[in-house]
Scaffold this active site. Sequence first.
Site, PDB file in Angstrom:
ATOM      1  N   ILE A 138       0.846  -1.200   0.000  1.00  0.00           N
ATOM      2  CA  ILE A 138       0.000   0.000   0.000  1.00  0.00           C
ATOM      3  C   ILE A 138       0.882   1.252   0.000  1.00  0.00           C
ATOM      4  CG2 ILE A 138      -1.771   1.270   1.283  1.00  0.00           C
ATOM      5  CD1 ILE A 138      -2.648  -1.565   2.372  1.00  0.00           C
TER       6      ILE A 138
ATOM      7  N   SER B  54      -7.687  -1.060   9.967  1.00  0.00           N
ATOM      8  CA  SER B  54      -8.213  -2.155   9.156  1.00  0.00           C
ATOM      9  C   SER B  54      -9.657  -2.459   9.529  1.00  0.00           C
ATOM     10  CB  SER B  54      -7.349  -3.385   9.426  1.00  0.00           C
ATOM     11  OG  SER B  54      -7.986  -4.540   8.965  1.00  0.00           O
TER      12      SER B  54
ATOM     13  N   THR C   4     -10.637  -5.196  10.147  1.00  0.00           N
ATOM     14  CA  THR C   4     -10.614  -6.276  11.139  1.00  0.00           C
ATOM     15  C   THR C   4     -10.903  -5.759  12.552  1.00  0.00           C
ATOM     16  OG1 THR C   4      -8.253  -6.027  11.462  1.00  0.00           O
ATOM     17  CG2 THR C   4      -8.927  -7.723   9.934  1.00  0.00           C
TER      18      THR C   4
ATOM     19  N   TYR D  16      -3.382  -9.200  15.735  1.00  0.00           N
ATOM     20  CA  TYR D  16      -3.160  -8.190  14.690  1.00  0.00           C
ATOM     21  C   TYR D  16      -4.247  -7.114  14.764  1.00  0.00           C
ATOM     22  CZ  TYR D  16      -3.578  -5.928  10.153  1.00  0.00           C
ATOM     23  OH  TYR D  16      -3.719  -4.984   9.174  1.00  0.00           O
TER      24      TYR D  16
ATOM     25  N   LYS E 223      -4.205  -2.966  15.984  1.00  0.00           N
ATOM     26  CA  LYS E 223      -4.746  -1.821  15.224  1.00  0.00           C
ATOM     27  C   LYS E 223      -5.702  -1.007  16.105  1.00  0.00           C
ATOM     28  CE  LYS E 223      -2.767  -2.323  11.258  1.00  0.00           C
ATOM     29  NZ  LYS E 223      -1.811  -1.321  10.843  1.00  0.00           N
TER      30      LYS E 223
ATOM     31  N   PHE F  10     -10.579  -1.727   3.777  1.00  0.00           N
ATOM     32  CA  PHE F  10     -11.240  -3.022   3.611  1.00  0.00           C
ATOM     33  C   PHE F  10     -10.251  -3.960   2.889  1.00  0.00           C
ATOM     34  CE2 PHE F  10     -15.326  -3.034   5.709  1.00  0.00           C
ATOM     35  CZ  PHE F  10     -15.175  -1.819   6.350  1.00  0.00           C
TER      36      PHE F  10
ATOM     37  N   LEU G 114      -6.508 -13.628  -0.520  1.00  0.00           N
ATOM     38  CA  LEU G 114      -7.061 -14.273  -1.706  1.00  0.00           C
ATOM     39  C   LEU G 114      -6.391 -13.816  -3.011  1.00  0.00           C
ATOM     40  CD1 LEU G 114      -9.242 -16.086  -2.954  1.00  0.00           C
ATOM     41  CD2 LEU G 114     -10.727 -14.066  -3.033  1.00  0.00           C
TER      42      LEU G 114
ATOM     43  N   ARG H 152     -16.315 -10.009   0.255  1.00  0.00           N
ATOM     44  CA  ARG H 152     -15.481  -8.935   0.795  1.00  0.00           C
ATOM     45  C   ARG H 152     -15.595  -7.697  -0.093  1.00  0.00           C
ATOM     46  NH1 ARG H 152     -15.578 -12.147   4.077  1.00  0.00           N
ATOM     47  NH2 ARG H 152     -13.937 -13.107   5.339  1.00  0.00           N
TER      48      ARG H 152
ATOM     49  N   ARG I  77     -12.113 -21.083   6.973  1.00  0.00           N
ATOM     50  CA  ARG I  77     -10.921 -20.670   7.708  1.00  0.00           C
ATOM     51  C   ARG I  77     -11.353 -20.129   9.070  1.00  0.00           C
ATOM     52  NH1 ARG I  77      -7.325 -16.070   4.793  1.00  0.00           N
ATOM     53  NH2 ARG I  77      -9.254 -14.927   5.109  1.00  0.00           N
ATOM     54  N   PRO I  78     -10.698 -20.573  10.154  1.00  0.00           N
ATOM     55  CA  PRO I  78     -11.097 -20.087  11.478  1.00  0.00           C
ATOM     56  C   PRO I  78     -11.043 -18.560  11.544  1.00  0.00           C
ATOM     57  CG  PRO I  78      -9.436 -21.820  11.677  1.00  0.00           C
ATOM     58  CD  PRO I  78      -9.556 -21.501  10.222  1.00  0.00           C
ATOM     59  N   GLY I  79     -12.047 -17.975  12.183  1.00  0.00           N
ATOM     60  CA  GLY I  79     -12.060 -16.511  12.347  1.00  0.00           C
ATOM     61  C   GLY I  79     -12.712 -15.766  11.192  1.00  0.00           C
TER      62      GLY I  79
HETATM   63  P1  NAD Z   1       3.383  -4.466   3.606  1.00  0.00           P
HETATM   64  O1  NAD Z   1       3.961  -5.498   4.513  1.00  0.00           O
HETATM   65  O2  NAD Z   1       3.512  -4.642   2.152  1.00  0.00           O
HETATM   66  O3  NAD Z   1       3.988  -3.034   3.987  1.00  0.00           O
HETATM   67  C1  NAD Z   1       4.356  -2.685   5.296  1.00  0.00           C
HETATM   68  C2  NAD Z   1       5.746  -2.085   5.213  1.00  0.00           C
HETATM   69  O4  NAD Z   1       6.152  -1.694   6.538  1.00  0.00           O
HETATM   70  C3  NAD Z   1       6.793  -3.068   4.696  1.00  0.00           C
HETATM   71  O5  NAD Z   1       7.533  -2.451   3.657  1.00  0.00           O
HETATM   72  C4  NAD Z   1       7.679  -3.353   5.919  1.00  0.00           C
HETATM   73  O6  NAD Z   1       9.007  -3.605   5.549  1.00  0.00           O
HETATM   74  C5  NAD Z   1       7.514  -2.077   6.730  1.00  0.00           C
HETATM   75  N1  NAD Z   1       7.694  -2.223   8.157  1.00  0.00           N
HETATM   76  C6  NAD Z   1       7.141  -3.138   9.006  1.00  0.00           C
HETATM   77  N2  NAD Z   1       7.533  -2.920  10.261  1.00  0.00           N
HETATM   78  C7  NAD Z   1       8.349  -1.829  10.247  1.00  0.00           C
HETATM   79  C8  NAD Z   1       9.064  -1.124  11.252  1.00  0.00           C
HETATM   80  N3  NAD Z   1       9.021  -1.505  12.520  1.00  0.00           N
HETATM   81  N4  NAD Z   1       9.796  -0.048  10.872  1.00  0.00           N
HETATM   82  C9  NAD Z   1       9.865   0.350   9.562  1.00  0.00           C
HETATM   83  N5  NAD Z   1       9.204  -0.308   8.582  1.00  0.00           N
HETATM   84  C10 NAD Z   1       8.450  -1.379   8.908  1.00  0.00           C
HETATM   85  O7  NAD Z   1       1.861  -4.291   4.025  1.00  0.00           O
HETATM   86  P2  NAD Z   1       0.704  -3.454   3.333  1.00  0.00           P
HETATM   87  O8  NAD Z   1      -0.302  -4.403   2.800  1.00  0.00           O
HETATM   88  O9  NAD Z   1       1.272  -2.446   2.430  1.00  0.00           O
HETATM   89  O10 NAD Z   1       0.077  -2.771   4.607  1.00  0.00           O
HETATM   90  C11 NAD Z   1       0.420  -1.457   5.015  1.00  0.00           C
HETATM   91  C12 NAD Z   1      -0.362  -1.120   6.268  1.00  0.00           C
HETATM   92  O11 NAD Z   1      -1.752  -1.234   6.007  1.00  0.00           O
HETATM   93  C13 NAD Z   1      -0.064  -2.068   7.441  1.00  0.00           C
HETATM   94  O12 NAD Z   1      -0.024  -1.311   8.629  1.00  0.00           O
HETATM   95  C14 NAD Z   1      -1.257  -2.991   7.438  1.00  0.00           C
HETATM   96  O13 NAD Z   1      -1.536  -3.486   8.716  1.00  0.00           O
HETATM   97  C15 NAD Z   1      -2.365  -2.069   6.961  1.00  0.00           C
HETATM   98  N6  NAD Z   1      -3.482  -2.795   6.322  1.00  0.00           N
HETATM   99  C16 NAD Z   1      -3.228  -3.630   5.267  1.00  0.00           C
HETATM  100  C17 NAD Z   1      -4.286  -4.327   4.673  1.00  0.00           C
HETATM  101  C18 NAD Z   1      -4.044  -5.275   3.520  1.00  0.00           C
HETATM  102  O14 NAD Z   1      -4.916  -6.079   3.234  1.00  0.00           O
HETATM  103  N7  NAD Z   1      -2.917  -5.220   2.832  1.00  0.00           N
HETATM  104  C19 NAD Z   1      -5.590  -4.162   5.170  1.00  0.00           C
HETATM  105  C20 NAD Z   1      -5.805  -3.295   6.231  1.00  0.00           C
HETATM  106  C21 NAD Z   1      -4.728  -2.612   6.805  1.00  0.00           C
HETATM  107  N1  UDP Z   2      -9.958 -16.976   0.805  1.00  0.00           N
HETATM  108  C1  UDP Z   2      -9.983 -18.225   0.205  1.00  0.00           C
HETATM  109  N2  UDP Z   2      -8.782 -18.834  -0.075  1.00  0.00           N
HETATM  110  C2  UDP Z   2      -7.567 -18.262   0.218  1.00  0.00           C
HETATM  111  C3  UDP Z   2      -7.567 -16.979   0.821  1.00  0.00           C
HETATM  112  C4  UDP Z   2      -8.782 -16.375   1.104  1.00  0.00           C
HETATM  113  O1  UDP Z   2     -11.045 -18.753  -0.072  1.00  0.00           O
HETATM  114  O2  UDP Z   2      -6.527 -18.872  -0.043  1.00  0.00           O
HETATM  115  C5  UDP Z   2     -11.245 -16.302   1.081  1.00  0.00           C
HETATM  116  C6  UDP Z   2     -11.460 -15.937   2.533  1.00  0.00           C
HETATM  117  O3  UDP Z   2     -12.091 -16.999   3.234  1.00  0.00           O
HETATM  118  C7  UDP Z   2     -12.367 -14.705   2.414  1.00  0.00           C
HETATM  119  C8  UDP Z   2     -11.891 -14.040   1.109  1.00  0.00           C
HETATM  120  O4  UDP Z   2     -11.212 -15.068   0.386  1.00  0.00           O
HETATM  121  O5  UDP Z   2     -13.720 -15.080   2.230  1.00  0.00           O
HETATM  122  C9  UDP Z   2     -10.916 -12.879   1.336  1.00  0.00           C
HETATM  123  O6  UDP Z   2      -9.854 -13.332   2.169  1.00  0.00           O
HETATM  124  P1  UDP Z   2      -8.579 -12.430   2.474  1.00  0.00           P
HETATM  125  O7  UDP Z   2      -7.683 -13.206   3.385  1.00  0.00           O
HETATM  126  O8  UDP Z   2      -8.018 -11.936   1.192  1.00  0.00           O
HETATM  127  O9  UDP Z   2      -9.206 -11.164   3.216  1.00  0.00           O
HETATM  128  P2  UDP Z   2      -9.894 -11.063   4.670  1.00  0.00           P
HETATM  129  O10 UDP Z   2     -10.569 -12.346   4.984  1.00  0.00           O
HETATM  130  O11 UDP Z   2      -8.801 -10.733   5.602  1.00  0.00           O
HETATM  131  O12 UDP Z   2     -10.888  -9.956   4.526  1.00  0.00           O
END
Ligand code: NAD
Ligand code: UDP
Length: 335
Positions: A12, A124, A126, A148, A152, A176, A198, A229, A290-292
Amino acid sequence: MNVLLTGGAGFIGSHTAVALLEAGHQLTILDNFSNSSFAVLTRLRELTGKSLKGVEGDIRNLSLVEDLLRSQKIDAVIHLAGLKAVGESVSDPLRYYDNNVSGTTTLLLGMQRAGVKKIVFSSSATVYRGSQEGLFNEDSPLEPVNPYGRSKLMIELILRDYVATNSFEALVLRYFNPVGAHSSGRIGESPLGVPNNLMPFVAQVAVGRRKELAVFGQDWPTPDGTGIRDYIHVMDLARGHVAALERLEQGGRFDVFNLGTGQGHSVLEVIQAFEKASGKPLPYHFAARRPGDQAVCCARVEKARQVLGFETQAGLEEMAADAWRFQMLNPQGIV
Ligand code: NAD
Ligand code: UDP
């Protein structure tokens, strides 16, 4: 603005960097590269034709953070650095609380010392308590079910407390399901090891790195029995950060926004979109839930629209096409 983007080399973060640079902001990225590659920084410079400062370091290093905030004359921090694997957070919770929660308090201390008073934080979906309807607005009950998610929520609460006692402003963005990639195919999601989510798993099956997708559950109370989702294109999400920054420029205090499209898609719909994008059938089988997991998790997006003026543009087809382009051009990720 002069912006410090923590975690800016990640999935991101790299897309947010593009959106910030395109909007004319000056950028410093701080990343410890624990889940990303240094090569991302070069790609960002090539992609945007703009300069940016990249620093290898940890948000838990107070003196580094403080020095960087001062030397770069930072106006605002966009804080994305964090660990995000749910399963790992269950088996190693301390690592998550240390990296995510302590990391954020250290970052805030550095900001306090350097007099930086604005932050955008990536939270997130979550954090919400699962419900039958699976449609969440910013006031929906909160009850994360794993370390996790709890990390957050803890950070959200810390930010709210800090704002209450200081002339500090914090906007929390609850993402999301971010998917897709920049349309150039130069940056995208490049997880280390087996993907938990996914879309990256599907992409790796399509490119032949993994044999088959396991669909977690076919008996959910949804039209086709698979989980629904709210997938949001990562470039739309990136633009959401620019909108949040503009809001902070006007003075935002503390506020929370969902970032999603407001529209849900099932696992089978994601598979179909990917089959269309890649032009080949995607092998899958049904497996146990998947649990959760919950049946449905989608955003109410009115608040982000009304207050931030934030609207998403991309649909599922574009998300799949861009994810596929990135996967094809970078079969082993960004190395
Ligand atoms: P990502 O792992 O690709 O990026 C996170 C970056 O942070 C990585 O480059 C990692 O090297 C760096 N990092 C981790 N710990 C660090 C630290 N202590 N100091 C400096 N750098 C550090 O993950 P992402 O998918 O890009 O997610 C970015 C943020 O968004 C995260 O906080 C994640 O929890 C949040 N988020 C992600 C999702 C998703 O589905 N990808 C959904 C909701 C929230
Ligand atoms: N999912 C799946 N197979 C996988 C990974 C995810 O069927 O290998 C499903 C999961 O159960 C959910 C959707 O895909 O219904 C999105 O899952 P993801 O882990 O990407 O996001 P989150 O559940 O954290 O929102």
